[in-house]
Write a protein that holds these residues in place. Structure first.
Motif, short mmCIF file in Angstrom:
data_model
loop_
_atom_site.label_atom_id
_atom_site.label_comp_id
_atom_site.label_asym_id
_atom_site.label_seq_id
_atom_site.Cartn_x
_atom_site.Cartn_y
_atom_site.Cartn_z
N ARG A 186 -57.41 7.45 -63.34
CA ARG A 186 -56.66 6.55 -64.23
C ARG A 186 -55.30 6.08 -63.72
NH1 ARG A 186 -59.86 9.64 -66.78
NH2 ARG A 186 -60.90 9.02 -68.72
N PHE A 187 -54.69 6.87 -62.84
CA PHE A 187 -53.30 6.56 -62.47
C PHE A 187 -53.07 6.57 -60.96
CE2 PHE A 187 -53.11 8.64 -66.62
CZ PHE A 187 -52.41 7.71 -67.35
N SER A 188 -52.15 5.69 -60.56
CA SER A 188 -51.59 5.85 -59.22
C SER A 188 -50.24 6.54 -59.49
CB SER A 188 -51.46 4.49 -58.56
OG SER A 188 -50.14 4.12 -58.46
N PHE A 189 -49.79 7.37 -58.57
CA PHE A 189 -48.52 8.05 -58.82
C PHE A 189 -47.72 8.20 -57.55
CE2 PHE A 189 -52.03 11.09 -58.61
CZ PHE A 189 -51.65 11.95 -57.60
N GLU A 190 -46.41 8.22 -57.72
CA GLU A 190 -45.52 8.46 -56.57
C GLU A 190 -44.28 9.19 -57.06
OE1 GLU A 190 -44.34 4.70 -54.98
OE2 GLU A 190 -43.50 3.99 -56.85
N LEU A 191 -43.56 9.81 -56.11
CA LEU A 191 -42.36 10.56 -56.50
C LEU A 191 -41.25 9.60 -56.88
CD1 LEU A 191 -42.17 13.44 -53.87
CD2 LEU A 191 -42.60 13.66 -56.31
N SER A 192 -40.50 9.97 -57.88
CA SER A 192 -39.32 9.18 -58.24
C SER A 192 -38.21 9.51 -57.23
CB SER A 192 -38.91 9.59 -59.66
OG SER A 192 -37.55 9.47 -59.82
N PRO A 193 -37.29 8.55 -56.95
CA PRO A 193 -36.19 8.85 -56.01
C PRO A 193 -35.33 10.02 -56.48
CG PRO A 193 -36.25 6.51 -56.57
CD PRO A 193 -37.27 7.17 -57.44
N SER A 194 -35.38 10.35 -57.77
CA SER A 194 -34.55 11.46 -58.26
C SER A 194 -35.16 12.83 -57.94
CB SER A 194 -34.32 11.33 -59.76
OG SER A 194 -35.56 11.38 -60.42
N TYR A 195 -36.37 12.86 -57.41
CA TYR A 195 -36.99 14.16 -57.11
C TYR A 195 -36.30 14.85 -55.93
CZ TYR A 195 -40.22 17.72 -55.45
OH TYR A 195 -40.75 18.91 -55.02
N THR A 196 -35.97 16.13 -56.08
CA THR A 196 -35.40 16.92 -54.99
C THR A 196 -36.35 18.08 -54.72
OG1 THR A 196 -33.27 16.49 -56.00
CG2 THR A 196 -33.29 18.10 -54.21
N HIS A 197 -36.73 18.23 -53.45
CA HIS A 197 -37.70 19.28 -53.14
C HIS A 197 -37.00 20.63 -53.05
CE1 HIS A 197 -41.63 20.57 -52.00
NE2 HIS A 197 -41.20 21.15 -50.90
N ALA A 198 -37.21 21.50 -54.04
CA ALA A 198 -36.54 22.80 -54.07
C ALA A 198 -37.44 23.84 -54.74
CB ALA A 198 -35.20 22.67 -54.82
N PRO A 199 -38.42 24.36 -53.96
CA PRO A 199 -39.28 25.39 -54.55
C PRO A 199 -38.45 26.64 -54.87
CG PRO A 199 -40.21 24.56 -52.48
CD PRO A 199 -38.80 24.06 -52.58
N TYR A 200 -38.59 27.18 -56.04
CA TYR A 200 -37.91 28.44 -56.37
C TYR A 200 -38.75 29.22 -57.38
CZ TYR A 200 -35.86 27.68 -61.06
OH TYR A 200 -35.66 27.54 -62.40
N THR A 201 -38.41 30.48 -57.55
CA THR A 201 -39.29 31.33 -58.34
C THR A 201 -38.67 31.82 -59.63
OG1 THR A 201 -39.98 32.17 -56.21
CG2 THR A 201 -40.88 33.29 -58.11
N VAL A 202 -39.31 31.52 -60.75
CA VAL A 202 -39.03 32.20 -62.01
C VAL A 202 -40.39 32.70 -62.45
CG1 VAL A 202 -38.06 32.02 -64.33
CG2 VAL A 202 -37.40 30.36 -62.60
N ILE A 203 -40.70 33.89 -62.07
CA ILE A 203 -42.04 34.49 -62.21
C ILE A 203 -43.05 33.73 -61.35
CG2 ILE A 203 -43.88 35.35 -63.75
CD1 ILE A 203 -41.75 35.48 -65.95
N THR A 204 -43.23 32.42 -61.61
CA THR A 204 -44.11 31.63 -60.73
C THR A 204 -43.25 30.72 -59.85
OG1 THR A 204 -44.29 30.00 -62.48
CG2 THR A 204 -46.12 31.55 -62.27
N LEU A 205 -43.88 30.22 -58.78
CA LEU A 205 -43.17 29.32 -57.85
C LEU A 205 -43.20 27.90 -58.42
CD1 LEU A 205 -41.93 29.21 -54.93
CD2 LEU A 205 -44.18 28.44 -54.18
N ARG A 206 -42.04 27.33 -58.65
CA ARG A 206 -41.99 25.99 -59.27
C ARG A 206 -40.87 25.13 -58.68
NH1 ARG A 206 -40.43 27.60 -65.28
NH2 ARG A 206 -41.90 29.28 -64.97
#
Ligand code: HEM
Length: 218
Positions: A186-206
């Motif tokens: 149903r959708f095409s999708f892309e990252l918004s320019p405001s996205y910052t790649h920063a994996p971190y953990t609060v119980i799960t990795l997010r």
């Protein structure tokens, strides 16, 4: 197990069932949700794979609702994309075990009661196991199945291993495939320019600052 009138009752009490429901909710909701979040992020970063996945989904189902039989036959979506996302961004990043008696592992003796932590995330990123491109998104590595993707067959364990392996793993993969197929149809999708790649953990990795993705209806 409960004892009543001196007899052993094997079965589950209402409290046991409530606790199991809570466990299923906590163990199953967040994990699958972050898997889908990372999949959307990673596919936005790699539009060539996003389009290959979409092509596979449209070839199998067109715009129709995906069915169970054909979902299990999706190669790019399942084996390639979801496995590679689970390798790079495993929702559970380590496993904990406590030795109930003295044990010896790799020539080292551990006393009873010691806590052992298995660093799933580090093992999934180890170049000596996965090769020089270990930290890159390369779904091709799973094209010949899990056992051929790395140097050791047991190096990929996003759902744990052994007797306590995730009881919901098949359900989780089915749910993730169903959701991903429905989105790709149903959708095409892309990252918004405001996205910052920063994996971190609060119980799960997010992603620490959220997953800002722009969706466009197809
Ligand atoms: C992408 C999704 C999921 C991931 C990555 C995941 C990961 C894991 C891992 C690594 C363990 C083992 C923990 C350990 O050995 O200490 C585990 C256990 C468990 N998971 Fe999942 N899980 C997922 C989805 C689910 C779902 C959907 C359910 C239920 C519907 C579920 C229910 C459970 C339960 C009940 C256990 C405990 C099993 C036991 O101790 O015998 N999980 N999960």
């Amino acid at each position: 197990m409960k004892e009543s009138n001196g007899e052993l009752n094997i079965g589950m009490s209402t409290e046991d069932i409530i606790e199991e429901c809570k466990l299923f909710y906590f163990a199953g909701m967040e994990t699958t949700s972050v898997l889908l979040t990372w999949t959307t992020i990673v596919l936005s970063m790699h539009p060539e794979w996003r389009e290959l996945a979409r092509e596979e989904v449209l070839n199998h189902f067109g715009r129709a609702r995906p069915d169970f039989d054909r979902l299990s036959r999706l190669k790019i979506v399942t084996m390639i994309i979801l496995y590679e996302v689970l390798r790079l961004y495993p929702p559970v990043i380590f496993l904990n075990r406590r030795a109930y008696k003295e044990i010896e592992l790799g020539g080292i003796k551990y006393p009873a009661g010691v806590n052992l932590l298995m660093p799933l995330l580090f093992i999934h990123h180890d170049p000596t196991i996965w090769g020089k491109d270990a930290s890159e998104f390369n779904p091709e590595r799973f094209s010949e199945g899990i056992s051929n993707a790395s140097k050791y067959q047991t190096a990929f364990f996003p759902f744990g291993w052994g007797p306590r392996i995730c009881i919901g793993q098949n359900f989780a993969l089915l749910e993730a495939k169903m959701a991903l197929c429905t989105i790709l149809q149903r959708f095409s999708f892309e990252l918004s320019p405001s996205y910052t790649h920063a994996p971190y953990t609060v119980i799960t990795l997010r992603p620490e600052h959220g997953a800002q993705v722009k969706l466009k209806k197809l």
